[in-house]
Design an enzyme around this catalytic site. Structure first.
Site: not given
Ligand code: PBG
Length: 328
Positions: A199, A252
């Site tokens: 991520k 991601k």
């Molecule tokens: C939370 C999380 C996030 C997303 C999914 N789970 C945001 C982040 O890490 O700040 C983002 C998903 C999206 O942008 O569609 N940890």
């Protein structure tokens, strides 16, 4: 490549729609998708998410009916994200483990109404945290090991409510193994872990954070989410998570990281997911609204590229729209 004569004519295989269908290597199917949804307190609530045209925050009753539509379209799973008001947020994410919390009630209602649909829940502190970070904050630092018991308790609470898969998105080191142990100790050895293994710290999460009002109050997420310049490090993260017990791994965002999806799917033998995140969805929708491109076609093209890169399934806010087009 030696065998092709110089007068080879690849266009023969593109002659018409039937020929193209016959030779197509990758195709999208509704069962490729997980539909991420935002849930709020209340009854009969549908709150449009401004930066994500076509997405709404639903109260539980509405969400159950909308999820039914998705399931009937052939989408096997939803990923749930609770949008909470500031008064229930605190520094230790107390709300995340409340048996009667918004998320837990949503899971129970969904599993009662649609027992076959897979419910995936996010494990991270940010929607519940007054600091807006995925881990515990102390003197401006995000603490790793102190965060793990909070994440594990959150995962167990979600499993208790009926979640099929928990998905740690927090990027703390060691959390997959810690959560696996806690789930097993609580008798939830059947609950899977979809780890957000690679991520990246990304600008494309912007619309999601405004939908949940979960942006960090101070600083950014760069000390725990990955640096966009790193490719080999993704394999290190994935390797760790698999050894700790992940059943599936995720990359991601998706589009800006297709090389990572490709590397990982070539390297591992467990399912690889990709999250087509809020900003990736929003930019196509915004351009479509201005008449600058055909948003439906562009969305499908992007999702196809994510699958072609090697993703076995895709979390996307466009799941229902695309599934409808595919069925038509
Ligand atoms: C939370 C999380 C996030 C997303 C999914 N789970 C945001 C982040 O890490 O700040 C983002 C998903 C999206 O942008 O569609 N940890």
């Amino acid at each position: 490549m030696d065998g092709f004569p110089l007068n080879d004519r690849p266009r023969r295989n593109r002659r018409n729609a039937a020929m193209r269908a016959l030779v197509r290597e990758t195709r999208l199917h509704p069962s490729d998708f997980v539909w991420p949804v935002f849930v709020v307190e209340g009854e009969g609530e549908r709150q449009p998410v401004e930066a994500m045209p076509g997405c709404e925050r639903y109260s539980v009753d509405v969400l159950v009916e909308e999820a039914r539509v998705a399931f009937e379209l052939g989408i096997p799973a939803v990923a749930l994200f609770p949008a909470l008001t500031d008064d229930v947020k605190d520094s230790v994410a107390t709300e995340s483990t409340r048996a009667d919390g918004l998320l837990q009630r949503t899971i129970r209602r969904l599993k009662m109404a649609l027992p076959e649909m897979i419910v995936i829940t996010d494990v991270a502190m940010d929607p519940y945290s007054s600091d807006g970070h995925d881990g515990l904050v102390k003197d401006g630092e995000i603490l790793n090991d102190e965060t793990l018991p909070i994440l594990a308790a959150m995962a167990v609470s979600q499993a208790e409510a009926g979640a099929d898969i928990v998905a740690p998105s927090d990027m703390m080191d060691g959390r997959v193994g810690y959560i696996r142990d806690a789930l097993d100790a609580a008798g939830h050895d059947g609950v899977g872990i979809l780890s957000y293994a690679a991520k990246y710290a990304s600008a494309f999460y912007g619309p999601f954070r405004s939908a949940l009002d979960s942006a960090p109050k101070e600083g950014d997420k760069k000390t725990y989410q990955m640096d966009g310049g790193n490719r080999r490090e993704a394999l290190r993260e994935v390797d760790l998570d698999i050894r700790e017990g992940a059943d599936m791994v995720m990359v991601k965002p998706a589009l800006a990281y297709l090389d990572i999806i490709s590397d990982i799917s070539a390297a591992v033998d467990i399912p690889v997911a990709a999250y087509h995140v809020s900003g990736e969805y929003a930019m196509i929708k915004a351009a479509g609204e201005r008449g600058w491109l055909d948003a439906d076609a562009a969305m499908q093209e992007c999702l196809l590229s994510i699958k072609r890169a090697g993703a076995d399934f895709i979390l996307t806010y466009a799941a229902r729209d695309v599934a409808r087009t595919l069925q038509a």
